[in-house]
Design a protein around this motif. Structure first.
Motif, PDB file in Angstrom:
ATOM      1  N   PRO A 125      22.006  -7.551  67.726  1.00 28.38           N
ATOM      2  CA  PRO A 125      22.965  -6.891  68.622  1.00 28.38           C
ATOM      3  C   PRO A 125      24.031  -6.108  67.845  1.00 28.38           C
ATOM      4  O   PRO A 125      24.685  -5.235  68.406  1.00 28.38           O
ATOM      5  CB  PRO A 125      23.585  -8.045  69.411  1.00 28.38           C
ATOM      6  N   GLU A 126      24.185  -6.416  66.576  1.00 27.19           N
ATOM      7  CA  GLU A 126      25.141  -5.698  65.727  1.00 27.19           C
ATOM      8  C   GLU A 126      24.522  -4.375  65.265  1.00 27.19           C
ATOM      9  O   GLU A 126      23.368  -4.345  64.872  1.00 27.19           O
ATOM     10  CB  GLU A 126      25.502  -6.541  64.489  1.00 27.19           C
ATOM     11  N   THR A 127      25.294  -3.325  65.284  1.00 31.69           N
ATOM     12  CA  THR A 127      24.760  -2.034  64.837  1.00 31.69           C
ATOM     13  C   THR A 127      24.397  -2.069  63.353  1.00 31.69           C
ATOM     14  O   THR A 127      23.450  -1.417  62.935  1.00 31.69           O
ATOM     15  CB  THR A 127      25.763  -0.896  65.099  1.00 31.69           C
ATOM     16  N   ALA A 128      25.139  -2.810  62.570  1.00 32.18           N
ATOM     17  CA  ALA A 128      24.844  -2.919  61.136  1.00 32.18           C
ATOM     18  C   ALA A 128      24.049  -4.186  60.829  1.00 32.18           C
ATOM     19  O   ALA A 128      23.945  -4.601  59.677  1.00 32.18           O
ATOM     20  CB  ALA A 128      26.145  -2.915  60.340  1.00 32.18           C
ATOM     21  N   GLY A 129      23.464  -4.793  61.858  1.00 29.37           N
ATOM     22  CA  GLY A 129      22.717  -6.036  61.664  1.00 29.37           C
ATOM     23  C   GLY A 129      21.296  -5.794  61.189  1.00 29.37           C
ATOM     24  O   GLY A 129      20.888  -4.656  60.930  1.00 29.37           O
ATOM     25  N   LEU A 130      20.548  -6.861  61.090  1.00 33.84           N
ATOM     26  CA  LEU A 130      19.171  -6.780  60.598  1.00 33.84           C
ATOM     27  C   LEU A 130      18.247  -6.198  61.662  1.00 33.84           C
ATOM     28  O   LEU A 130      18.341  -6.558  62.832  1.00 33.84           O
ATOM     29  CB  LEU A 130      18.669  -8.166  60.207  1.00 33.84           C
ATOM     30  N   PRO A 131      17.343  -5.317  61.241  1.00 35.82           N
ATOM     31  CA  PRO A 131      16.316  -4.852  62.181  1.00 35.82           C
ATOM     32  C   PRO A 131      15.237  -5.934  62.298  1.00 35.82           C
ATOM     33  O   PRO A 131      15.201  -6.878  61.505  1.00 35.82           O
ATOM     34  CB  PRO A 131      15.762  -3.594  61.505  1.00 35.82           C
ATOM     35  N   ASN A 132      14.374  -5.802  63.236  1.00 38.69           N
ATOM     36  CA  ASN A 132      13.236  -6.717  63.391  1.00 38.69           C
ATOM     37  C   ASN A 132      13.671  -8.181  63.443  1.00 38.69           C
ATOM     38  O   ASN A 132      13.132  -9.028  62.734  1.00 38.69           O
ATOM     39  CB  ASN A 132      12.215  -6.507  62.277  1.00 38.69           C
ATOM     40  N   LEU A 133      14.621  -8.456  64.298  1.00 36.88           N
ATOM     41  CA  LEU A 133      15.116  -9.823  64.457  1.00 36.88           C
ATOM     42  C   LEU A 133      14.014 -10.771  64.918  1.00 36.88           C
ATOM     43  O   LEU A 133      14.077 -11.967  64.668  1.00 36.88           O
ATOM     44  CB  LEU A 133      16.282  -9.819  65.458  1.00 36.88           C
ATOM     45  N   TRP A 134      13.000 -10.229  65.524  1.00 36.51           N
ATOM     46  CA  TRP A 134      11.897 -11.043  66.028  1.00 36.51           C
ATOM     47  C   TRP A 134      11.163 -11.784  64.911  1.00 36.51           C
ATOM     48  O   TRP A 134      10.559 -12.818  65.148  1.00 36.51           O
ATOM     49  CB  TRP A 134      10.910 -10.175  66.814  1.00 36.51           C
ATOM     50  N   LEU A 135      11.214 -11.258  63.688  1.00 37.56           N
ATOM     51  CA  LEU A 135      10.484 -11.891  62.582  1.00 37.56           C
ATOM     52  C   LEU A 135      10.880 -13.351  62.372  1.00 37.56           C
ATOM     53  O   LEU A 135      10.018 -14.209  62.162  1.00 37.56           O
ATOM     54  CB  LEU A 135      10.753 -11.123  61.285  1.00 37.56           C
ATOM     55  N   ILE A 136      12.166 -13.632  62.429  1.00 44.35           N
ATOM     56  CA  ILE A 136      12.639 -14.996  62.167  1.00 44.35           C
ATOM     57  C   ILE A 136      12.152 -15.973  63.233  1.00 44.35           C
ATOM     58  O   ILE A 136      12.019 -17.166  62.971  1.00 44.35           O
ATOM     59  CB  ILE A 136      14.177 -15.041  62.010  1.00 44.35           C
ATOM     60  N   GLN A 137      11.853 -15.472  64.419  1.00 40.63           N
ATOM     61  CA  GLN A 137      11.401 -16.362  65.491  1.00 40.63           C
ATOM     62  C   GLN A 137      10.048 -16.998  65.178  1.00 40.63           C
ATOM     63  O   GLN A 137       9.733 -18.064  65.690  1.00 40.63           O
ATOM     64  CB  GLN A 137      11.353 -15.603  66.808  1.00 40.63           C
ATOM     65  N   PHE A 138       9.268 -16.364  64.332  1.00 37.53           N
ATOM     66  CA  PHE A 138       7.981 -16.946  63.955  1.00 37.53           C
ATOM     67  C   PHE A 138       8.148 -18.138  63.009  1.00 37.53           C
ATOM     68  O   PHE A 138       7.194 -18.872  62.768  1.00 37.53           O
ATOM     69  CB  PHE A 138       7.074 -15.881  63.332  1.00 37.53           C
ATOM     70  N   ALA A 139       9.338 -18.333  62.479  1.00 41.39           N
ATOM     71  CA  ALA A 139       9.574 -19.473  61.585  1.00 41.39           C
ATOM     72  C   ALA A 139       9.439 -20.802  62.334  1.00 41.39           C
ATOM     73  O   ALA A 139       9.020 -21.798  61.733  1.00 41.39           O
ATOM     74  CB  ALA A 139      10.951 -19.373  60.936  1.00 41.39           C
ATOM     75  N   LEU A 140       9.785 -20.831  63.612  1.00 41.76           N
ATOM     76  CA  LEU A 140       9.685 -22.090  64.369  1.00 41.76           C
ATOM     77  C   LEU A 140       8.242 -22.577  64.470  1.00 41.76           C
ATOM     78  O   LEU A 140       7.953 -23.719  64.078  1.00 41.76           O
ATOM     79  CB  LEU A 140      10.333 -21.968  65.744  1.00 41.76           C
ATOM     80  N   PRO A 141       7.304 -21.779  64.966  1.00 38.77           N
ATOM     81  CA  PRO A 141       5.937 -22.318  65.030  1.00 38.77           C
ATOM     82  C   PRO A 141       5.325 -22.582  63.650  1.00 38.77           C
ATOM     83  O   PRO A 141       4.573 -23.545  63.489  1.00 38.77           O
ATOM     84  CB  PRO A 141       5.150 -21.240  65.796  1.00 38.77           C
ATOM     85  N   VAL A 142       5.673 -21.778  62.647  1.00 35.53           N
ATOM     86  CA  VAL A 142       5.136 -22.026  61.306  1.00 35.53           C
ATOM     87  C   VAL A 142       5.707 -23.334  60.741  1.00 35.53           C
ATOM     88  O   VAL A 142       4.969 -24.179  60.231  1.00 35.53           O
ATOM     89  CB  VAL A 142       5.441 -20.838  60.360  1.00 35.53           C
ATOM     90  N   GLY A 143       7.014 -23.502  60.844  1.00 32.68           N
ATOM     91  CA  GLY A 143       7.645 -24.722  60.347  1.00 32.68           C
ATOM     92  C   GLY A 143       7.151 -25.969  61.061  1.00 32.68           C
ATOM     93  O   GLY A 143       6.887 -27.005  60.430  1.00 32.68           O
ATOM     94  N   MET A 144       6.994 -25.878  62.377  1.00 36.76           N
ATOM     95  CA  MET A 144       6.499 -27.037  63.133  1.00 36.76           C
ATOM     96  C   MET A 144       5.030 -27.304  62.826  1.00 36.76           C
ATOM     97  O   MET A 144       4.585 -28.453  62.877  1.00 36.76           O
ATOM     98  CB  MET A 144       6.712 -26.827  64.640  1.00 36.76           C
TER      99      MET A 144
END
Length: 167
Positions: A125-144
Motif C-alpha cells: 500500500p506504500e508508494t515506496a513499498g515492495l512490489p509483488n507483495l503476494w510473493l511473501i504469502q507463499f511462505a505460509l504454505p511452504v513453511g507449513m
C-alpha cells in the motif's frame, strides 16, 4: 520408513541452516534502518517491509527445523513430569491429532490466499513499498509443508521407538 524420516530431517536441516543466514540479514537490515532513521531522518518503507518479510521467512521456514531439534514451543502442563513412554505417547498423539491437521488447514488456506494475492497482483500500500507483495504469502504454505514433513518424520520415529520398546 527410516530413510524417509532421514530425508525429511536433511531437508529441514538445510533449510534451517539457510534461515540462520536470513537472521543475520535481518539484524543487519534493522541496524541500517535505525541508523538511517535517526542519523539522517530517512525512513525507508521498502526496507521496513523487507524486515517483516525476513521475519516471516525465518519464523515459517524455521518451524520444521525447530521441531526437528525439539526446540518448538510446548504447552507444558504435565509433559515434563511424565515418563519417557508417556512423553512418546504425548508426542505421537499430539502430532497426529493437532500438528498434522493444523498444518494441512494452514497449507490449504495459505495456498488459496497466496493464489488470490498473486491473481490480483497484490502490491504494497506504500508508494515506496515492495512490489509483488503476494510473493511473501507463499511462505505460509511452504513453511507449513516443511513443518508437516517434520511431523511425519517424528511420527515414523515415534512408531519405531514404540515397536522397539514392545520387543
Amino acid at each position: 520408513m527410516e530413510r524417509l524420516a532421514s530425508w525429511i530431517d536433511q531437508i529441514n536441516e538445510r533449510v534451517g541452516k539457510g534461515v540462520s543466514w536470513l537472521t543475520f540479514g535481518l539484524v543487519l537490515l534493522v541496524f541500517v534502518n535505525v541508523f538511517l532513521r535517526y542519523a539522517f531522518n530517512l525512513p525507508l518503507a521498502w526496507s521496513k517491509e523487507l524486515e517483516w518479510h525476513l521475519f516471516a521467512l525465518i519464523f515459517l521456514f524455521g518451524a520444521g527445523y525447530s521441531l526437528r531439534h525439539d526446540r518448538h514451543v510446548r504447552v507444558d502442563l504435565f509433559y515434563e513430569k511424565a515418563g519417557k513412554a508417556d512423553q512418546r505417547r504425548i508426542n505421537f498423539w499430539g502430532t497426529l491429532l493437532f500438528l498434522i491437521p493444523w498444518c494441512l488447514v494452514l497449507i490449504y488456506a495459505g495456498w488459496r490466499a497466496a493464489m488470490d494475492a498473486w491473481r490480483m497482483g497484490e502490491r504494497s500500500p506504500e508508494t515506496a513499498g515492495l512490489p509483488n507483495l503476494w510473493l511473501i504469502q507463499f511462505a505460509l504454505p511452504v513453511g507449513m509443508s516443511l513443518l508437516l514433513l517434520q511431523g511425519i518424520a517424528k511420527l515414523i520415529r515415534s512408531r519405531a521407538e514404540a515397536s522397539e520398546q514392545a520387543q
